[in-house]
Scaffold this active site. Sequence first.
Site, PDB file in Angstrom:
ATOM      1  N   GLY A  13     -10.610   0.730  -5.121  1.00 28.08           N
ATOM      2  CA  GLY A  13      -9.479  -0.261  -5.258  1.00 28.08           C
ATOM      3  C   GLY A  13      -9.072  -0.628  -4.007  1.00 28.08           C
ATOM      4  O   GLY A  13      -8.820  -0.255  -2.971  1.00 28.08           O
ATOM      5  N   MET A  17      -3.421  -3.085   0.204  1.00 26.04           N
ATOM      6  CA  MET A  17      -3.543  -1.761   1.311  1.00 26.04           C
ATOM      7  C   MET A  17      -4.833  -1.350   1.220  1.00 26.04           C
ATOM      8  O   MET A  17      -5.218  -0.849   2.255  1.00 26.04           O
ATOM      9  CB  MET A  17      -2.298  -0.856   0.503  1.00 26.04           C
ATOM     10  CG  MET A  17      -0.900  -1.119   0.820  1.00 26.04           C
ATOM     11  SD  MET A  17       0.149   0.103   0.627  1.00 26.04           S
ATOM     12  CE  MET A  17      -0.130   1.474   1.379  1.00 26.04           C
ATOM     13  N   ASN A 100       0.445   5.867  -5.556  1.00 26.41           N
ATOM     14  CA  ASN A 100       2.069   6.356  -5.847  1.00 26.41           C
ATOM     15  C   ASN A 100       2.112   7.331  -6.998  1.00 26.41           C
ATOM     16  O   ASN A 100       3.136   7.109  -7.948  1.00 26.41           O
ATOM     17  CB  ASN A 100       3.052   5.343  -5.791  1.00 26.41           C
ATOM     18  CG  ASN A 100       3.660   4.924  -4.402  1.00 26.41           C
ATOM     19  OD1 ASN A 100       3.522   5.696  -3.521  1.00 26.41           O
ATOM     20  ND2 ASN A 100       3.662   3.668  -4.299  1.00 26.41           N
ATOM     21  N   GLY A 128       2.660  -0.587   3.593  1.00 25.30           N
ATOM     22  CA  GLY A 128       2.467  -1.858   2.954  1.00 25.30           C
ATOM     23  C   GLY A 128       1.276  -2.646   3.606  1.00 25.30           C
ATOM     24  O   GLY A 128       0.453  -2.293   4.083  1.00 25.30           O
ATOM     25  N   LYS A 194       6.550  11.622  -0.498  1.00 26.51           N
ATOM     26  CA  LYS A 194       6.521  10.320  -0.391  1.00 26.51           C
ATOM     27  C   LYS A 194       7.382   9.639  -1.687  1.00 26.51           C
ATOM     28  O   LYS A 194       7.900   8.767  -1.414  1.00 26.51           O
ATOM     29  CB  LYS A 194       5.088   9.767  -0.664  1.00 26.51           C
ATOM     30  CG  LYS A 194       4.768   8.393  -1.017  1.00 26.51           C
ATOM     31  CD  LYS A 194       5.256   7.358   0.058  1.00 26.51           C
ATOM     32  CE  LYS A 194       4.864   6.105   0.157  1.00 26.51           C
ATOM     33  NZ  LYS A 194       5.133   5.144  -0.752  1.00 26.51           N
ATOM     34  N   GLU A 201      14.334   5.062   0.477  1.00 23.17           N
ATOM     35  CA  GLU A 201      14.092   3.622   0.751  1.00 23.17           C
ATOM     36  C   GLU A 201      15.041   2.697  -0.050  1.00 23.17           C
ATOM     37  O   GLU A 201      15.530   1.649   0.363  1.00 23.17           O
ATOM     38  CB  GLU A 201      12.710   3.142   0.640  1.00 23.17           C
ATOM     39  CG  GLU A 201      12.232   1.616   1.155  1.00 23.17           C
ATOM     40  CD  GLU A 201      10.767   1.395   0.479  1.00 23.17           C
ATOM     41  OE1 GLU A 201      10.464   0.418   0.344  1.00 23.17           O
ATOM     42  OE2 GLU A 201       9.917   2.335   0.862  1.00 23.17           O
TER      43      GLU A 201
END
Length: 343
Positions: A13, A17, A100, A128, A194, A201
Site C-alpha cells: 500500500g 502515507m 485505521n 498524515g 488510535k 480530533e
Amino acid sequence: MTTDSPLQIGMVGLGRMGANLVRRLMRDGHRCVVNDIGRDAVQVLEKEGATAAFSLEELAAALERPRSVWLMVPAGAVESTLDELVPLLDADDIVVDGGNSFYRDDIARAGRLAPHGIHYVDCGTSGGVWGLDRGYCLMIGGDEKAVTRLAPVFRTIAPGTGSAEPTPGRTRAGGTAPEGYLHCGPSGAGHFVKMVHNGVEYGMMAAIAEGLSIIRHADAGLSGRTVDAETAPLRDPDAYRYEIDVAEVAEVWRRGSVVGSWLVDLAADALARSPGLDAFTGRVSDSGEGRWTVQAAIDESVPAPVIGAALNQRYASRGLDEFTGKVLSAMRSEFGGHDEKKE
C-alpha cells in the site's frame, strides 16, 4: 540519523502515507520491499532505492525470514489482502496493520493468524502526509515478542525525543512514549487508542471551526435582519459590529495561545490560501473512528458529548440532516409557521 539496527520490511500500500513511511525508513538505513495495486507507485519508489514487488508472491519471496510485512491499505481492504498474503507466509513472520482498522477486527485477525504461528500487530499511525519529516505518532498493539523485534522500525518512523519538550511533571524513567511510539497492550489495543485519538480530533476540529465561524459572523449587527414572527431578532446589534480578519486570528492563535496546535496550523494555512474558504466544499467525511469511539463510550458508560456532537456535525455537513430539516419544517408549518418552500 542512521539506525544502528537496520531491518528489512515489506510495505503493501503506497498511498501518501505508505510511500512516505517507506521513504522515512530508507532514509534511516532500513531496506524496503514495496507493493501496490498501481505499478507506477511501485516504480517511483524503486527508483528511490526500494525493491519492487508487483505481486504479494514477489514480495514474500523477496523478504528474508522471518519476514515483516506492513499493510498500509484501507480498512476495507485488509481482510482480502490477508486472504492472499497469509498462505505466502511462515511461522514467526509478522504482519503489521498500520491503517485505521476497527480494533475488534484486530482481535479476530490475531486469532486467525495465531494457528499459523504468524504474529499480528496493529499500529495506529498518526501524522498524515507531513509525517515524512515530522515523524509519525505510533500506537501499537500485539504480542511483546513481535513488537520488540520491530522496535528499530518504530523508532525510525516515530518523531523521536527531540520533537517535544520533556513533560515537566514526568518522573517515570524509560519507556518509549517520549520517542513517539507506545506498545499499548495486546491485540487491538493500538487501534483502540488510535480510534479514541481520532474521536478526540473530531471534537478539537469542531471546536476550532465553530470558534472561527463565530468570529467571522461578529459583524451580524452591520446588516439588517429580517423582521418577522419567524426570525429571532438580534437583541443588541451594536455588540456585533466587528469586521475581524479570521485568517489573521488563526495566524495569531498559532503563537503562544493555549489552543495553538497542528490543527490550528492547518486552519491558518487554508485561510491564508483561500480567505473565504471558497476552495472547500464544507463536506466532511468520517472514516469510522469517531463512531467507533462513541460506541465504545456507550459500552463503557462514559459520557462523551463533545465527540458525539462532532460526529453528528460531520453527518450534517454531508446533507444527511436534510430530511430532518424537512420534518421540522413540516411540523412548524402545521401549527401556523412558515414553510420555506412554495410551489
